[in-house]
Design an enzyme around this catalytic site. Structure first.
Site: not given
Length: 362
Positions: A23, A25, A57, A99, A182, A230, A322-323
């Site tokens: 995930p 954002c 998310a 997610q 979070y 997660r 991810g990246r």
């Protein structure tokens, strides 16, 4: 066949390979509704050969957004918009995951696209965030409101509502976000949970919220739908949430019907994190071995051989990127070539020559 391109089955869902999109954002939605950006961004990752594509998310309530630009799933307009994205992901042969998240004390923050940082004041379109305790995150809103029993019940119900909408939109796999500082992570960690009721104090009390959320999600969707959680395996701070805590919670989550732990770390408070290639993999391995539950490894995994070795040595069951996928959306195609996988079906037919000598181009 390589480990990376071996399918994996969770309940009634089989994912074509073990390269999963983590995930990420995007801060590009309007009123929580995903749009063409999300279609192209996530669709490109599916087209690039990933096995499973997770959304960013996705907030279960308006107040659960990190920023006003977060995607959401608290109404049917959002559900319909997500269905369009899911359809395209499926058309590319990938599995669609979402997610589900609540930002807690990190809510009402600037996304950064505006050049501004920090918490958004009410008069600028912000809102008062909720949290387990009135402990602000440094540099964000100073006024998090502690949730009472009714507020906690509403959060649990909101996760269930969003899970139902997600399945209705066509998502195959649901992930509960309980990491990165979070709301659910805030309840887990002694650094942010200073409550003296049944949701605070002891380990059993601090994990109560995530167990209630998972039970609600499992209750609201069919038995064949996989549920992933997660977790941040450590806060990287003394007195915070620890890897041992994560192992204990993962065992409880397995008993509640969770199918895989997506193992990350940090995010609950500023900390010195010794980041480096594969630096979070040892956490995933420990959870896998001690809690006896499938895990995903994430964090500075960049090369196909590195990913293959993580799986082959038994440190994880899937790899989340991810990246690296932002840099190279076709990483799975390159990985298949480098690992000698010639029989995979992940190449889009539009990129293949139908007959020898047929020209590809204009």
């Amino acid at each position: 066949m390589s480990q990376l391109f071996t399918p994996i089955a969770l309940r009634e869902v089989t994912v074509r390979n073990r390269v999963w999109v983590a995930p990420m954002c995007q801060y590009s939605a309007v009123d929580g509704v995903p749009n063409d950006w999300h279609l192209v961004h996530l669709g490109a990752l599916a087209r690039g050969g990933a096995g499973l594509v997770f959304t960013e998310a996705t907030a279960v309530t308006p107040a659960g957004r990190i920023s006003p630009e977060d995607a959401g799933l608290w109404n049917d307009d959002q559900r319909a918009a997500w269905a369009r994205v899911v359809d395209f992901v499926h058309d590319q042969g990938a599995t669609a995951g979402i997610q589900l998240a609540h930002a807690g004390r990190k809510a009402s923050s600037y996304s950064g696209f505006t050049g501004q940082r920090g918490g958004i004041a009410d008069h600028e379109g912000g809102w008062r965030p909720v949290a387990p305790s009135p402990v602000p995150f440094p540099g964000l809103r100073e006024d998090p409101e502690p949730l009472d029993g009714e507020g906690i019940a509403r959060v649990v119900a909101a996760f269930g509502d969003a899970a139902e909408r997600a399945v209705a939109a066509g998502f195959d796999i649901l992930e509960v976000h309980a990491a990165h500082g979070y709301l659910i992570h805030e309840f887990l960690s002694p650094l942010t949970n200073h409550r003296d009721d049944e949701y605070g104090g002891s380990f059993d009390n601090r994990v109560r919220l995530v167990l209630e959320v998972v039970r609600e999600v499992r209750r609201r969707v069919a038995a064949g739908v996989p549920v992933v959680v997660r977790l941040s395996a450590t806060d990287w701070l003394e007195g915070g949430w620890s890897t041992g805590d994560t192992v204990g919670l993962a065992s409880l989550l397995r008993e509640e019907g969770v199918d895989l732990i997506d193992s990350s770390s940090g995010g609950n408070a500023p900390a010195n994190i010794p980041a480096g290639a594969g630096y979070q993999v040892p956490f995933a391995r420990r959870v896998r071995e001690e809690a006896c539950i499938p895990v995903g490894a994430v964090g500075m995994i960049t090369e196909p051989k590195q990913a293959e070795d993580i799986l082959a040595e038994g440190s994880a069951d899937v790899i989340l990127l991810g990246r690296e996928l932002l840099r190279d959306p076709h990483w799975p195609l390159r990985a298949a070539s480098e690992l000698g996988e010639t029989e995979t079906d992940i190449w889009p037919v539009q990129y293949l020559e139908a007959e020898p000598g047929m020209r590809v181009g204009g």
